[in-house]
Scaffold this motif. Structure first.
Motif, PDB file in Angstrom:
ATOM      1  N   GLU A 104      23.972 -46.875 -29.971  1.00  0.00           N
ATOM      2  CA  GLU A 104      24.368 -45.473 -29.835  1.00  0.00           C
ATOM      3  C   GLU A 104      24.033 -44.683 -31.091  1.00  0.00           C
ATOM      4  O   GLU A 104      23.499 -43.568 -31.025  1.00  0.00           O
ATOM      5  CB  GLU A 104      25.867 -45.364 -29.530  1.00  0.00           C
ATOM      6  N   ALA A 105      24.314 -45.251 -32.252  1.00  0.00           N
ATOM      7  CA  ALA A 105      24.025 -44.573 -33.521  1.00  0.00           C
ATOM      8  C   ALA A 105      22.523 -44.370 -33.705  1.00  0.00           C
ATOM      9  O   ALA A 105      22.076 -43.311 -34.177  1.00  0.00           O
ATOM     10  CB  ALA A 105      24.599 -45.360 -34.691  1.00  0.00           C
ATOM     11  N   GLU A 106      21.720 -45.376 -33.323  1.00  0.00           N
ATOM     12  CA  GLU A 106      20.257 -45.250 -33.443  1.00  0.00           C
ATOM     13  C   GLU A 106      19.718 -44.176 -32.497  1.00  0.00           C
ATOM     14  O   GLU A 106      18.852 -43.384 -32.883  1.00  0.00           O
ATOM     15  CB  GLU A 106      19.581 -46.584 -33.143  1.00  0.00           C
ATOM     16  N   ALA A 107      20.230 -44.139 -31.274  1.00  0.00           N
ATOM     17  CA  ALA A 107      19.784 -43.131 -30.306  1.00  0.00           C
ATOM     18  C   ALA A 107      20.140 -41.729 -30.797  1.00  0.00           C
ATOM     19  O   ALA A 107      19.310 -40.814 -30.739  1.00  0.00           O
ATOM     20  CB  ALA A 107      20.416 -43.399 -28.941  1.00  0.00           C
ATOM     21  N   PHE A 108      21.352 -41.583 -31.319  1.00  0.00           N
ATOM     22  CA  PHE A 108      21.768 -40.283 -31.849  1.00  0.00           C
ATOM     23  C   PHE A 108      20.888 -39.891 -33.034  1.00  0.00           C
ATOM     24  O   PHE A 108      20.426 -38.750 -33.139  1.00  0.00           O
ATOM     25  CB  PHE A 108      23.245 -40.328 -32.274  1.00  0.00           C
ATOM     26  N   GLY A 109      20.628 -40.848 -33.935  1.00  0.00           N
ATOM     27  CA  GLY A 109      19.781 -40.579 -35.096  1.00  0.00           C
ATOM     28  C   GLY A 109      18.382 -40.161 -34.693  1.00  0.00           C
ATOM     29  O   GLY A 109      17.783 -39.270 -35.314  1.00  0.00           O
ATOM     30  N   ARG A 110      17.842 -40.795 -33.658  1.00  0.00           N
ATOM     31  CA  ARG A 110      16.490 -40.458 -33.197  1.00  0.00           C
ATOM     32  C   ARG A 110      16.452 -39.016 -32.663  1.00  0.00           C
ATOM     33  O   ARG A 110      15.536 -38.263 -32.976  1.00  0.00           O
ATOM     34  CB  ARG A 110      16.039 -41.443 -32.121  1.00  0.00           C
ATOM     35  N   ILE A 111      17.448 -38.646 -31.881  1.00  0.00           N
ATOM     36  CA  ILE A 111      17.513 -37.264 -31.365  1.00  0.00           C
ATOM     37  C   ILE A 111      17.660 -36.284 -32.522  1.00  0.00           C
ATOM     38  O   ILE A 111      16.983 -35.256 -32.586  1.00  0.00           O
ATOM     39  CB  ILE A 111      18.675 -37.109 -30.354  1.00  0.00           C
ATOM     40  N   GLN A 112      18.509 -36.632 -33.454  1.00  0.00           N
ATOM     41  CA  GLN A 112      18.773 -35.764 -34.606  1.00  0.00           C
ATOM     42  C   GLN A 112      17.510 -35.572 -35.456  1.00  0.00           C
ATOM     43  O   GLN A 112      17.173 -34.457 -35.847  1.00  0.00           O
ATOM     44  CB  GLN A 112      19.899 -36.370 -35.432  1.00  0.00           C
ATOM     45  N   ARG A 113      16.788 -36.666 -35.719  1.00  0.00           N
ATOM     46  CA  ARG A 113      15.560 -36.574 -36.529  1.00  0.00           C
ATOM     47  C   ARG A 113      14.486 -35.756 -35.816  1.00  0.00           C
ATOM     48  O   ARG A 113      13.800 -34.936 -36.423  1.00  0.00           O
ATOM     49  CB  ARG A 113      15.020 -37.979 -36.840  1.00  0.00           C
ATOM     50  N   ARG A 114      14.323 -35.989 -34.521  1.00  0.00           N
ATOM     51  CA  ARG A 114      13.307 -35.256 -33.772  1.00  0.00           C
ATOM     52  C   ARG A 114      13.629 -33.761 -33.759  1.00  0.00           C
ATOM     53  O   ARG A 114      12.738 -32.933 -33.912  1.00  0.00           O
ATOM     54  CB  ARG A 114      13.185 -35.774 -32.342  1.00  0.00           C
ATOM     55  N   ALA A 115      14.887 -33.432 -33.603  1.00  0.00           N
ATOM     56  CA  ALA A 115      15.296 -32.018 -33.618  1.00  0.00           C
ATOM     57  C   ALA A 115      14.973 -31.399 -34.981  1.00  0.00           C
ATOM     58  O   ALA A 115      14.432 -30.298 -35.061  1.00  0.00           O
ATOM     59  CB  ALA A 115      16.784 -31.896 -33.315  1.00  0.00           C
ATOM     60  N   ARG A 116      15.293 -32.124 -36.040  1.00  0.00           N
ATOM     61  CA  ARG A 116      15.031 -31.612 -37.398  1.00  0.00           C
ATOM     62  C   ARG A 116      13.528 -31.492 -37.646  1.00  0.00           C
ATOM     63  O   ARG A 116      13.048 -30.484 -38.144  1.00  0.00           O
ATOM     64  CB  ARG A 116      15.683 -32.528 -38.424  1.00  0.00           C
ATOM     65  N   ASP A 117      12.755 -32.510 -37.287  1.00  0.00           N
ATOM     66  CA  ASP A 117      11.313 -32.517 -37.532  1.00  0.00           C
ATOM     67  C   ASP A 117      10.589 -31.414 -36.748  1.00  0.00           C
ATOM     68  O   ASP A 117       9.601 -30.869 -37.221  1.00  0.00           O
ATOM     69  CB  ASP A 117      10.704 -33.874 -37.171  1.00  0.00           C
ATOM     70  N   ARG A 118      11.067 -31.128 -35.563  1.00  0.00           N
ATOM     71  CA  ARG A 118      10.422 -30.106 -34.715  1.00  0.00           C
ATOM     72  C   ARG A 118      11.096 -28.745 -34.817  1.00  0.00           C
ATOM     73  O   ARG A 118      10.721 -27.826 -34.095  1.00  0.00           O
ATOM     74  CB  ARG A 118      10.431 -30.574 -33.259  1.00  0.00           C
TER      75      ARG A 118
END
Length: 190
Positions: free
Chosen positions: A157-171
């Motif tokens: 769950e933490a990894e999935a949340f982190g991936r969404i968070q990073r993609r949002a920040r990067d884009r």
């Protein structure tokens, strides 16, 4: 304050106008029936409406309901009838203050200030509810997207949340937008 008068009796309307002007308010128009009041609010954009309850064509409470739905203007109802059912209908129609005729200048001034202040408070509450509702919907999207990532990619769950968070920040996008993209992509593969 810019005030519209909705009153079918011209003598009472003129008396209201004199009182409002003497109090320093600007009367931006008159309406002699409920339908005309709704139209006049659209045109004049007043801060408040002083509205008789019993008027021809469309009664004042129905006009108040329409005005509240469309424009969100503070409304003070004035009537010759001291009827609890009318008060209940007035509240349901969005009326912020209710006066029984005859009214004096102090009553009108107090009611106008109360109505405008209550209207502003209700508008702020509606905006806050809308904001919270949007945040809840965004949170639901993120939770569903996390579930998709966890199921399909074997992420925690933490990894999935982190991936969404990073993609949002990067884009430079919101997390809700990224979550929606993930959910849309998942639909393509279903």
């Amino acid at each position: 304050m810019r005030v519209l008068i909705a009153e079918d009796d011209p003598v009472i309307a003129l008396g209201l106008e004199h009182k409002l002007v003497a109090l320093g308010h600007e009367v931006v128009g008159w309406a002699t029936d409920g339908e005309a009041a709704v139209d006049a609010v659209e045109r004049a954009k007043p801060d408040a409406v002083v509205m008789d309850v019993v008027m021809p064509r469309v009664d004042g409470l129905e006009a108040a309901r329409r005005i509240s739905e469309r424009n969100g203007v503070a409304i003070v109802a004035i009537t010759a009838y001291d009827d609890p059912q009318l008060v209940d209908r007035a509240i349901a129609a969005g009326v912020a203050a209710y006066l029984v005729k005859p009214v004096d200048s102090r009553q009108i001034d107090s009611a106008l200030h109360l109505a405008v202040r209550r209207h502003a408070e209700f508008a702020a509450l509606r905006a806050q509810v809308d904001e919270l509702s949007d945040a809840l919907e965004a949170r639901k999207l993120v939770e569903r997207a996390k579930g998709v990532l966890m199921e399909r990619s074997g992420l925690s769950e933490a990894e999935a949340f982190g991936r969404i968070q990073r993609r949002a920040r990067d884009r430079n996008q919101s997390m809700a937008d990224v979550a929606q993209q993930i959910l849309d992509a998942a639909k393509l593969f279903d």
